[in-house]
Design a protein around this motif. Structure first.
Motif, PDB file in Angstrom:
ATOM      1  N   ARG A 184       0.806  -1.219   0.000  1.00 54.64           N
ATOM      2  CA  ARG A 184       0.000   0.000   0.000  1.00 54.64           C
ATOM      3  C   ARG A 184       0.843   1.274   0.000  1.00 54.64           C
ATOM      4  O   ARG A 184       0.349   2.360  -0.333  1.00 54.64           O
ATOM      5  CB  ARG A 184      -0.941   0.024   1.209  1.00 54.64           C
ATOM      6  CG  ARG A 184      -1.992  -1.075   1.166  1.00 54.64           C
ATOM      7  CD  ARG A 184      -3.022  -0.892   2.276  1.00 54.64           C
ATOM      8  NE  ARG A 184      -3.958  -2.010   2.331  1.00 54.64           N
ATOM      9  CZ  ARG A 184      -5.010  -2.151   1.523  1.00 54.64           C
ATOM     10  NH1 ARG A 184      -5.250  -1.222   0.592  1.00 54.64           N
ATOM     11  NH2 ARG A 184      -5.810  -3.195   1.641  1.00 54.64           N
ATOM     12  N   ALA A 204       1.087   2.721  -3.529  1.00 53.46           N
ATOM     13  CA  ALA A 204      -0.012   2.357  -4.422  1.00 53.46           C
ATOM     14  C   ALA A 204      -0.631   3.581  -5.092  1.00 53.46           C
ATOM     15  O   ALA A 204      -0.777   4.641  -4.486  1.00 53.46           O
ATOM     16  CB  ALA A 204      -1.082   1.599  -3.644  1.00 53.46           C
ATOM     17  N   PRO A 243      -4.035   4.434  -7.995  1.00 52.50           N
ATOM     18  CA  PRO A 243      -5.240   3.804  -8.561  1.00 52.50           C
ATOM     19  C   PRO A 243      -4.952   3.180  -9.926  1.00 52.50           C
ATOM     20  O   PRO A 243      -4.144   3.682 -10.708  1.00 52.50           O
ATOM     21  CB  PRO A 243      -6.218   4.980  -8.695  1.00 52.50           C
ATOM     22  CG  PRO A 243      -5.716   6.023  -7.751  1.00 52.50           C
ATOM     23  CD  PRO A 243      -4.231   5.869  -7.735  1.00 52.50           C
ATOM     24  N   THR A 275      -4.486  -4.119  -7.877  1.00 52.43           N
ATOM     25  CA  THR A 275      -4.970  -3.933  -6.523  1.00 52.43           C
ATOM     26  C   THR A 275      -4.330  -4.976  -5.613  1.00 52.43           C
ATOM     27  O   THR A 275      -3.674  -5.913  -6.085  1.00 52.43           O
ATOM     28  CB  THR A 275      -6.493  -4.108  -6.477  1.00 52.43           C
ATOM     29  OG1 THR A 275      -6.806  -5.470  -6.869  1.00 52.43           O
ATOM     30  CG2 THR A 275      -7.185  -3.121  -7.431  1.00 52.43           C
ATOM     31  N   MET A 310       1.841  -2.176  -7.899  1.00 58.43           N
ATOM     32  CA  MET A 310       0.838  -1.365  -7.217  1.00 58.43           C
ATOM     33  C   MET A 310       0.937   0.116  -7.581  1.00 58.43           C
ATOM     34  O   MET A 310       0.010   0.875  -7.309  1.00 58.43           O
ATOM     35  CB  MET A 310       0.950  -1.553  -5.707  1.00 58.43           C
ATOM     36  CG  MET A 310       0.413  -2.886  -5.205  1.00 58.43           C
ATOM     37  SD  MET A 310      -1.382  -3.051  -5.370  1.00 58.43           S
ATOM     38  CE  MET A 310      -1.938  -1.911  -4.096  1.00 58.43           C
ATOM     39  N   ASN A 356       0.879   0.855 -10.561  1.00 58.26           N
ATOM     40  CA  ASN A 356       0.180   0.778 -11.841  1.00 58.26           C
ATOM     41  C   ASN A 356       0.973   1.448 -12.958  1.00 58.26           C
ATOM     42  O   ASN A 356       0.528   2.416 -13.578  1.00 58.26           O
ATOM     43  CB  ASN A 356      -1.224   1.359 -11.707  1.00 58.26           C
ATOM     44  CG  ASN A 356      -2.184   0.342 -11.119  1.00 58.26           C
ATOM     45  OD1 ASN A 356      -2.606  -0.600 -11.785  1.00 58.26           O
ATOM     46  ND2 ASN A 356      -2.479   0.504  -9.834  1.00 58.26           N
TER      47      ASN A 356
END
Length: 228
Positions: A98, A101, A103, A107, A144, A146
């Protein structure tokens, strides 16, 4: 996606890179090969702004980020799995995932699907994990963010054969999902099972580049530039 042209870099008065050219397109898996000490890690560090280039350019998605701060390069869409993993030792697995991380499609649940072992160990601290588990965590942490492109330095260095196989399976799955990947590793045979192109570096210069079909058809490349 990533476009490196004429990259020169070094440490102090020592020059390590002499005009590296390197490109990775969307959805492509490219390897960076060469013996130890030939400039592979310096190339990666120069791309990420950890070593400031002396000449040349680094573009991500068409944007010139040559010598930019590492966090700006990460924000531009590059995920980094460094040599030595460098996970947070006093955070547990889930906290590590996390921590950086952003969006997107990756996930916590999707990372646990990719690496079930991490789900089993999600409450363990980073320093309580084995080397293989730490590498899984480092890959998961990078995913994470992305990123548009994943960069792995020494993807399976020092890992047991079964764990290496797990990492190769992971990278093959990422390719199937359309992830662009730039990977450094010594296991050419494993890399040729899923990589599209290969770039060989010798003494800070690109000495060979070609497809998987070409490197398999040219064993002298491995003999001359990759064998210790």
């Amino acid at each position: 996606m990533l476009d490196v042209n004429g990259l020169e870099a070094g440490y102090g008065e020592s020059q390590i890179l002499f005009g590296i050219d390197l490109r990775v397109k969307e959805g492509e898996v490219v390897t960076l090969l060469g013996r130890n000490g030939m400039g592979k890690t310096t190339t990666i560090k120069s791309i990420f702004g950890l070593v400031k280039p002396r000449a040349g350019s680094v573009k991500v998605g068409g944007k010139n980020l040559t010598g930019a701060d590492p966090h700006k390069i990460a924000m531009a869409g590059l995920g980094y799995v460094p040599e030595g993993r460098q996970i947070f030792p006093t955070l547990n697995v889930e906290e590590n995932l996390r921590a950086t991380a952003r969006p997107g499609k990756w996930t916590i649940d999707k990372i646990y699907d990719l690496f079930p072992r991490l789900k089993e160990r999600r409450r363990n601290m980073g320093n309580q994990l084995s080397g293989g588990e730490q590498q899984m965590l480092a890959i998961g942490r990078a995913l994470m963010t992305n990123p548009q492109l994943m960069v792995l330095d020494e993807a399976t260095e020092g890992l047991a054969p079964l764990i290496r196989a797990d990492i190769w399976s992971c990278l093959a799955r990422l390719k199937q999902e359309g992830e662009a990947i730039l990977v450094i590793d010594k296991n050419v045979d494993a890399l040729t099972k899923f990589a599209d192109r290969h770039i060989v570096i010798e003494k800070g210069r690109v000495v060979w580049t070609g497809t998987t079909e070409q490197i398999l058809a040219t064993p002298e490349v491995k003999d001359r530039f990759l064998h210790v």
